[in-house]
Design an enzyme around this catalytic site. Structure first.
Site, PDB file in Angstrom:
ATOM      1  N   GLN A   1       0.859  -1.180   0.000  1.00 21.43           N
ATOM      2  CA  GLN A   1       0.000   0.000   0.000  1.00 21.43           C
ATOM      3  C   GLN A   1       0.900   1.237   0.000  1.00 21.43           C
ATOM      4  O   GLN A   1       1.955   1.252   0.636  1.00 21.43           O
ATOM      5  CB  GLN A   1      -0.916  -0.022   1.221  1.00 21.43           C
ATOM      6  CG  GLN A   1      -1.933  -1.157   1.155  1.00 21.43           C
ATOM      7  CD  GLN A   1      -2.755  -1.248   2.416  1.00 21.43           C
ATOM      8  OE1 GLN A   1      -3.466  -0.316   2.756  1.00 21.43           O
ATOM      9  NE2 GLN A   1      -2.649  -2.376   3.099  1.00 21.43           N
TER      10      GLN A   1
ATOM     11  N   HIS B   1       0.922   0.893  11.549  1.00 19.32           N
ATOM     12  CA  HIS B   1       2.180   0.144  11.537  1.00 19.32           C
ATOM     13  C   HIS B   1       3.310   0.999  12.088  1.00 19.32           C
ATOM     14  O   HIS B   1       3.273   2.216  12.003  1.00 19.32           O
ATOM     15  CB  HIS B   1       2.635  -0.171  10.097  1.00 19.32           C
ATOM     16  CG  HIS B   1       1.607  -0.687   9.171  1.00 19.32           C
ATOM     17  ND1 HIS B   1       1.607  -1.978   8.715  1.00 19.32           N
ATOM     18  CD2 HIS B   1       0.546  -0.087   8.575  1.00 19.32           C
ATOM     19  CE1 HIS B   1       0.593  -2.147   7.871  1.00 19.32           C
ATOM     20  NE2 HIS B   1      -0.056  -1.008   7.771  1.00 19.32           N
TER      21      HIS B   1
END
Length: 122
Positions: free
Chosen positions: A90, A116
């Protein structure tokens, strides 16, 4: 794989914390997605910041934290995603990884998968 392809790749490990806004609300440690569905983005970010602080301060090792806390199946490899090139992850994740130096750990990175922290390893 050609050497030019390999030269354009990075390698990274990450810790993913999923939340109710994540596109897939299940993980290896929460197969039914009950905990993930009850976790707000803010709560996921707070947890990730604490984990990042422990890693940065030396209280914990990145791969140990990833193995225990990450919602990604890469947890069984200490968060290691292996090598990847442009267009394989992504976009926010990819951009953050390419902007890190080897050994550097990112701030919080938001994607459709969750939040993340990323450590560039190669």
């Amino acid at each position: 794989m050609s050497s030019s392809t390999a030269a354009n790749q990075v390698r990274a490990s990450h810790i993913l914390i999923k939340h109710q806004g994540s596109r897939r609300k299940a993980s290896w440690k929460d197969p039914e997605g009950r905990l993930i569905s009850a976790t707000t983005r803010d709560s996921a970010v707070s947890q990730l910041k604490l984990l990042r602080d422990d890693i940065i301060s030396g209280k914990a090792k990145f791969n140990d934290v990833a193995s225990h806390y990450s919602d990604c199946s890469s947890a069984k490899r200490g968060g290691d995603l292996g090598p990847f090139g442009r267009g394989q992850m992504q976009r926010p994740f990819e951009d953050a990884t390419y902007n890190l130096k080897v050994g550097e750990i990112s701030d919080i990175v938001d994607t459709d998968s969750g939040v993340h922290i990323i450590m560039r390893t190669g």
